[in-house]
Design a protein around this motif. Structure first.
Motif, PDB file in Angstrom:
ATOM      1  N   PRO A 201       0.794  -1.253  -0.443  1.00  8.04           N
ATOM      2  CA  PRO A 201      -0.107   0.069  -0.068  1.00  8.04           C
ATOM      3  C   PRO A 201       0.655   1.244  -0.010  1.00  8.04           C
ATOM      4  N   TYR A 219      -1.950   1.700  -5.340  1.00  8.56           N
ATOM      5  CA  TYR A 219      -2.446   0.666  -5.350  1.00  8.56           C
ATOM      6  C   TYR A 219      -2.644   0.176  -6.778  1.00  8.56           C
ATOM      7  N   ARG A 223      -0.093  -3.618  -8.103  1.00  7.10           N
ATOM      8  CA  ARG A 223      -0.762  -4.411  -8.257  1.00  7.10           C
ATOM      9  C   ARG A 223      -0.167  -5.045  -9.423  1.00  7.10           C
ATOM     10  N   ALA A 249      -1.522  -8.132  -1.803  1.00  5.74           N
ATOM     11  CA  ALA A 249      -1.979  -6.720  -1.270  1.00  5.74           C
ATOM     12  C   ALA A 249      -2.156  -6.376  -0.247  1.00  5.74           C
TER      13      ALA A 249
END
Length: 323
Positions: A201, A219, A223, A249
């Motif tokens: 994060p 994010y 990702r 995550a």
């Protein structure tokens, strides 16, 4: 400083006519020693290398000057190794008793002298059952070990044949070394790999040129990068071992702790900077080693594709050619 109880394992050959490098089990007459023997057996079987039971008697320096005390201590320690040696009898273990004030230094030096493939320890007695908590010896050993170091959780009784081998992968050189070590175990133990890549994060609250990006933007980008890194890892493994990529995550250490409950052993690269070919405990490995639910195997920096020395190196090839 050490004396060896030689057995046929010292003459064992792994591969095309070359001496095997022993897997050192740091044994002590405690539950941690029992756990180390259990994991040492599983790893020795998986890697096809002979176990070496090592017991370090940490006498204070002022007592090391007495030859009589050292001889008596060594004889008593050698007798205590009879039970764990019997437990590993089918693997033809060797034993070594070292009298040295520092347990970690003694194991590091023994690993260097024997060109060990790995060192195995049990977790601290302060660990919760089924969990791993690295004690002072483990911490000191990991700072400078010349080979991979594996730590067994308290009460570990598993095996690696047909197991699930987890490996943390972020695309770094250290991660590739851990991935290669995981492939080596998977190939020899008919195991399956779980390759873990993590989208961390964003850290918010500091004004930067990227402040116009939202957390969602960060994010999404993280990702996508984690997925790309996972594809690289999967391509690197190819058909050498069955594998899957798990993209997650969150905070790296927390994710790895959680994932450790889903695999049978977790491999991680030694990330902190130090001498090439030696472990130096980085923050991620240190964090994982505080509460992992499975054995953790830390690969030294610069190990490359040959962390366990299962592939002959230049010096070994030269010795083979001269033989």
């Amino acid at each position: 400083m050490g004396t060896s109880q030689a057995t046929t394992a010292s003459a064992e050959m792994v591969g095309a006519g070359r001496p095997s490098r022993p897997l050192i089990i740091g044994w002590e007459p405690t539950p941690a020693g029992v756990d180390a023997v259990a994991l040492g057996r599983a790893l020795a079987q998986a890697l096809g290398v002979p176990p070496l039971l090592a017991h370090v008697v940490a006498l204070p320096p002022h007592l090391l000057t007495s030859a009589e005390i050292e001889r008596g201590t060594r004889k008593e320690a050698e007798a205590m190794l009879a039970d764990p040696r019997e437990q590993l009898a089918d693997l033809d273990p060797t034993t070594e008793v070292v009298v040295e004030p520092s347990v970690a230094r003694a194991l590091q030096e023994l690993a260097r002298q024997r060109e060990a493939s790995c060192i195995v320890l049990g977790a601290s007695h302060r660990s919760a059952a089924g969990r791993l908590l690295l004690g002072n010896v483990g911490v000191s050993l990991l700072h400078g070990a010349p080979c991979p170091v594996a730590v067994a959780p308290r009460g570990w009784e598993g095996e690696l044949e047909g197991a699930t081998v987890g490996v943390a992968f972020d695309g770094s050189a250290e991660a590739f070394a851990a991935l290669e070590a995981a492939v080596a175990i998977a190939q020899r133990a008919s195991a399956e790999l779980t390759i873990l890549t993590i989208a961390e994060p964003p850290v918010m609250g500091v004004a930067t040129t990227y402040a116009v990006l939202s957390a969602a933007d960060w994010y999404g980008s993280a990702r996508a990068e984690a997925e790309r890194i996972g594809e690289i890892a999967a391509g690197h493994v190819g058909t050498r071992a069955p594998h899957r990529v798990s993209v997650r995550a969150g905070a790296v250490v927390q994710i790895l702790r959680e994932a450790s409950a889903e695999v049978d052993i977790m491999l991680i690269g030694s990330r902190a900077y130090g001498s090439i070919g030696r472990t130096l405990l980085g923050s991620t490995a240190a964090g994982l080693l505080t509460q992992a639910a499975c054995p953790v195997l830390v690969i030294p920096r610069g190990a490359g594709t040959n962390a366990f020395h299962l592939i002959p190196g230049r010096a070994e090839r030269a010795r083979e050619s001269a033989a």
